[in-house]
Design a protein around this motif. Structure first.
Motif, PDB file in Angstrom:
ATOM      1  N   THR A 110      62.259  23.282  30.336  1.00 32.90           N
ATOM      2  CA  THR A 110      60.820  23.554  30.376  1.00 32.90           C
ATOM      3  C   THR A 110      60.530  24.814  29.578  1.00 32.90           C
ATOM      4  O   THR A 110      61.285  25.785  29.632  1.00 32.90           O
ATOM      5  CB  THR A 110      60.337  23.681  31.829  1.00 32.90           C
ATOM      6  N   PHE A 111      59.428  24.780  28.849  1.00 26.29           N
ATOM      7  CA  PHE A 111      59.033  25.898  27.986  1.00 26.29           C
ATOM      8  C   PHE A 111      57.706  26.454  28.479  1.00 26.29           C
ATOM      9  O   PHE A 111      56.715  25.727  28.569  1.00 26.29           O
ATOM     10  CB  PHE A 111      58.891  25.415  26.540  1.00 26.29           C
ATOM     11  N   ILE A 112      57.683  27.747  28.789  1.00 24.62           N
ATOM     12  CA  ILE A 112      56.474  28.436  29.245  1.00 24.62           C
ATOM     13  C   ILE A 112      56.241  29.617  28.327  1.00 24.62           C
ATOM     14  O   ILE A 112      57.044  30.544  28.276  1.00 24.62           O
ATOM     15  CB  ILE A 112      56.627  28.902  30.705  1.00 24.62           C
ATOM     16  N   ASP A 113      55.147  29.588  27.591  1.00 30.38           N
ATOM     17  CA  ASP A 113      54.961  30.598  26.547  1.00 30.38           C
ATOM     18  C   ASP A 113      54.330  31.885  27.065  1.00 30.38           C
ATOM     19  O   ASP A 113      53.998  32.030  28.239  1.00 30.38           O
ATOM     20  CB  ASP A 113      54.193  30.015  25.365  1.00 30.38           C
ATOM     21  N   GLU A 114      54.140  32.812  26.143  1.00 31.69           N
ATOM     22  CA  GLU A 114      53.695  34.166  26.486  1.00 31.69           C
ATOM     23  C   GLU A 114      52.245  34.231  26.952  1.00 31.69           C
ATOM     24  O   GLU A 114      51.835  35.202  27.578  1.00 31.69           O
ATOM     25  CB  GLU A 114      53.890  35.089  25.276  1.00 31.69           C
ATOM     26  N   GLY A 115      51.467  33.178  26.696  1.00 31.02           N
ATOM     27  CA  GLY A 115      50.064  33.194  27.081  1.00 31.02           C
ATOM     28  C   GLY A 115      49.774  32.610  28.442  1.00 31.02           C
ATOM     29  O   GLY A 115      48.614  32.583  28.876  1.00 31.02           O
ATOM     30  N   CYS A 116      50.786  32.165  29.149  1.00 30.17           N
ATOM     31  CA  CYS A 116      50.578  31.510  30.443  1.00 30.17           C
ATOM     32  C   CYS A 116      50.382  32.521  31.574  1.00 30.17           C
ATOM     33  O   CYS A 116      50.988  33.592  31.593  1.00 30.17           O
ATOM     34  CB  CYS A 116      51.749  30.598  30.775  1.00 30.17           C
ATOM     35  N   VAL A 117      49.535  32.129  32.532  1.00 29.38           N
ATOM     36  CA  VAL A 117      49.333  32.876  33.771  1.00 29.38           C
ATOM     37  C   VAL A 117      49.569  31.906  34.920  1.00 29.38           C
ATOM     38  O   VAL A 117      48.896  30.874  35.011  1.00 29.38           O
ATOM     39  CB  VAL A 117      47.916  33.462  33.854  1.00 29.38           C
ATOM     40  N   LEU A 118      50.539  32.220  35.760  1.00 32.68           N
ATOM     41  CA  LEU A 118      50.907  31.324  36.851  1.00 32.68           C
ATOM     42  C   LEU A 118      50.792  32.054  38.186  1.00 32.68           C
ATOM     43  O   LEU A 118      51.450  33.077  38.403  1.00 32.68           O
ATOM     44  CB  LEU A 118      52.334  30.804  36.656  1.00 32.68           C
ATOM     45  N   GLN A 119      49.950  31.529  39.064  1.00 31.61           N
ATOM     46  CA  GLN A 119      49.756  32.127  40.379  1.00 31.61           C
ATOM     47  C   GLN A 119      50.922  31.768  41.299  1.00 31.61           C
ATOM     48  O   GLN A 119      51.792  30.971  40.938  1.00 31.61           O
ATOM     49  CB  GLN A 119      48.417  31.661  40.950  1.00 31.61           C
ATOM     50  N   ASN A 127      61.566  19.346  31.953  1.00 31.86           N
ATOM     51  CA  ASN A 127      61.177  18.846  30.647  1.00 31.86           C
ATOM     52  C   ASN A 127      59.677  18.965  30.378  1.00 31.86           C
ATOM     53  O   ASN A 127      59.071  18.087  29.775  1.00 31.86           O
ATOM     54  CB  ASN A 127      61.623  17.377  30.546  1.00 31.86           C
ATOM     55  N   CYS A 128      59.078  20.047  30.844  1.00 32.70           N
ATOM     56  CA  CYS A 128      57.643  20.273  30.658  1.00 32.70           C
ATOM     57  C   CYS A 128      57.405  21.326  29.573  1.00 32.70           C
ATOM     58  O   CYS A 128      58.286  22.109  29.245  1.00 32.70           O
ATOM     59  CB  CYS A 128      56.990  20.724  31.955  1.00 32.70           C
ATOM     60  N   VAL A 129      56.174  21.333  29.050  1.00 28.79           N
ATOM     61  CA  VAL A 129      55.761  22.320  28.048  1.00 28.79           C
ATOM     62  C   VAL A 129      54.427  22.900  28.488  1.00 28.79           C
ATOM     63  O   VAL A 129      53.481  22.157  28.762  1.00 28.79           O
ATOM     64  CB  VAL A 129      55.609  21.683  26.650  1.00 28.79           C
ATOM     65  N   LEU A 130      54.343  24.236  28.535  1.00 27.11           N
ATOM     66  CA  LEU A 130      53.096  24.917  28.883  1.00 27.11           C
ATOM     67  C   LEU A 130      52.773  25.927  27.800  1.00 27.11           C
ATOM     68  O   LEU A 130      53.502  26.906  27.596  1.00 27.11           O
ATOM     69  CB  LEU A 130      53.199  25.635  30.230  1.00 27.11           C
ATOM     70  N   PHE A 131      51.676  25.678  27.105  1.00 31.48           N
ATOM     71  CA  PHE A 131      51.169  26.610  26.108  1.00 31.48           C
ATOM     72  C   PHE A 131      49.887  27.249  26.636  1.00 31.48           C
ATOM     73  O   PHE A 131      48.917  26.563  26.947  1.00 31.48           O
ATOM     74  CB  PHE A 131      50.835  25.896  24.793  1.00 31.48           C
ATOM     75  N   THR A 132      49.880  28.562  26.751  1.00 28.12           N
ATOM     76  CA  THR A 132      48.672  29.348  26.998  1.00 28.12           C
ATOM     77  C   THR A 132      47.793  28.712  28.070  1.00 28.12           C
ATOM     78  O   THR A 132      46.591  28.500  27.881  1.00 28.12           O
ATOM     79  CB  THR A 132      47.858  29.519  25.696  1.00 28.12           C
ATOM     80  N   SER A 133      48.383  28.416  29.222  1.00 31.28           N
ATOM     81  CA  SER A 133      47.652  27.756  30.306  1.00 31.28           C
ATOM     82  C   SER A 133      47.620  28.627  31.554  1.00 31.28           C
ATOM     83  O   SER A 133      48.554  29.385  31.814  1.00 31.28           O
ATOM     84  CB  SER A 133      48.308  26.402  30.629  1.00 31.28           C
ATOM     85  N   ASN A 134      46.532  28.500  32.313  1.00 36.32           N
ATOM     86  CA  ASN A 134      46.357  29.207  33.575  1.00 36.32           C
ATOM     87  C   ASN A 134      46.549  28.218  34.719  1.00 36.32           C
ATOM     88  O   ASN A 134      45.798  27.242  34.838  1.00 36.32           O
ATOM     89  CB  ASN A 134      44.960  29.826  33.667  1.00 36.32           C
ATOM     90  N   ILE A 135      47.549  28.471  35.546  1.00 35.22           N
ATOM     91  CA  ILE A 135      47.935  27.527  36.588  1.00 35.22           C
ATOM     92  C   ILE A 135      47.647  28.133  37.960  1.00 35.22           C
ATOM     93  O   ILE A 135      48.185  29.188  38.316  1.00 35.22           O
ATOM     94  CB  ILE A 135      49.433  27.153  36.478  1.00 35.22           C
ATOM     95  N   GLY A 136      46.800  27.443  38.739  1.00 30.77           N
ATOM     96  CA  GLY A 136      46.406  27.944  40.051  1.00 30.77           C
ATOM     97  C   GLY A 136      47.515  27.829  41.086  1.00 30.77           C
ATOM     98  O   GLY A 136      48.474  27.055  40.926  1.00 30.77           O
ATOM     99  N   HIS A 137      47.367  28.581  42.153  1.00 32.09           N
ATOM    100  CA  HIS A 137      48.374  28.624  43.224  1.00 32.09           C
ATOM    101  C   HIS A 137      48.637  27.234  43.813  1.00 32.09           C
ATOM    102  O   HIS A 137      47.754  26.382  43.862  1.00 32.09           O
ATOM    103  CB  HIS A 137      47.918  29.591  44.320  1.00 32.09           C
ATOM    104  N   HIS A 138      49.866  27.021  44.237  1.00 26.71           N
ATOM    105  CA  HIS A 138      50.315  25.781  44.876  1.00 26.71           C
ATOM    106  C   HIS A 138      50.164  24.543  43.974  1.00 26.71           C
ATOM    107  O   HIS A 138      50.164  23.414  44.463  1.00 26.71           O
ATOM    108  CB  HIS A 138      49.574  25.537  46.202  1.00 26.71           C
ATOM    109  N   THR A 139      50.056  24.752  42.690  1.00 26.58           N
ATOM    110  CA  THR A 139      49.971  23.619  41.767  1.00 26.58           C
ATOM    111  C   THR A 139      51.364  23.083  41.457  1.00 26.58           C
ATOM    112  O   THR A 139      52.320  23.843  41.315  1.00 26.58           O
ATOM    113  CB  THR A 139      49.256  24.032  40.469  1.00 26.58           C
TER     114      THR A 139
END
Length: 219
Positions: A110-119, A127-139
């Motif tokens: 899984t790839f999580i980039d520098e722009g992500c915010v994860l609660q 095998n996931c990809v996260l680009f510059t995404s904001n992910i809410g708690h318990h997601t």
């Protein structure tokens, strides 16, 4: 001492992944690999390029890890399965510059980039990809999904093989069905069925074959 890693892919995403691992991890990129029918011996890369069918001979899994840098969810999953069968360890990359909490759970490759915010209490599968995404708690983001510039409220579930596009937002306590595409600028306020495509004009198409989704929308 840094560990060796091979990057699967030869495109811009693979170049990005290689740079991130090289500059911001405990891994040293030692080679690229690609499937045989895409292999071009004349391609100029900064590291050796090896046919995937020969990778275990030249860079054995006992000494090298592998990261699959492919944007297409279906293709990424297919290569993921083959790499696991060959015995490769598939580490994830989490940027040191992203914002996260210590209870973040992340699977393999899984790839999580520098722009992500994860609660807190976020779970991300294999095998996931996260680009510059904001992910809410318990997601929970299930296996083989990609999110690009998207935002979720708390307690959202993203089904397997889903794609969430730029500036898409998903309301809290919502479930996105597997094999779904949530297009750019969409606002999703209720659960969606599997195999759905949502556009920013409010239209939805259902029951689209997952292979069609993979080939047409997730390249």
């Amino acid at each position: 001492m840094r560990k060796n890693i091979i990057v699967y892919g030869i495109g811009k995403y693979a170049e990005y992944v290689s740079y991130a691992f090289q500059e911001d991890s405990g891994y040293e990129v030692v080679a690229y690999t690609i499937e045989d029918h895409l292999y071009d011996p004349h391609l100029q890369l900064k590291k050796p390029l090896v046919q995937f069918s020969k990778i275990h001979q030249n860079f054995p899994p006992e000494e090298n890890s592998l990261f699959i840098a492919v944007g297409n969810n279906q293709i990424r999953n297919r290569i993921f399965k083959m790499a696991v069968e060959l015995g490769y360890t598939l580490p994830s990359y989490i940027s040191s510059q992203c914002r996260k909490w210590n209870n973040l759970i992340v699977g393999r490759n899984t790839f999580i980039d520098e722009g992500c915010v994860l609660q807190p209490f976020v779970q991300i599968g294999d095998n996931c990809v996260l680009f510059t995404s904001n992910i809410g708690h318990h997601t929970k983001i299930c296996n083989h999904s990609l999110m690009s510039g998207a935002k979720t409220g708390g307690n959202v579930t993203i089904g397997e093989y889903s794609y969430i596009g730029l500036n898409a937002s998903i309301k809290q306590n919502t479930k996105i069905g597997e094999n779904s595409i949530i297009g750019m600028n969409c606002a999703i306020e209720k659960d969606t069925p599997k195999n759905s495509v949502f556009s920013n004009k409010g239209t939805v198409k259902r029951d689209i074959d997952s292979q069609v989704l993979g080939n047409r929308f997730l390249g």
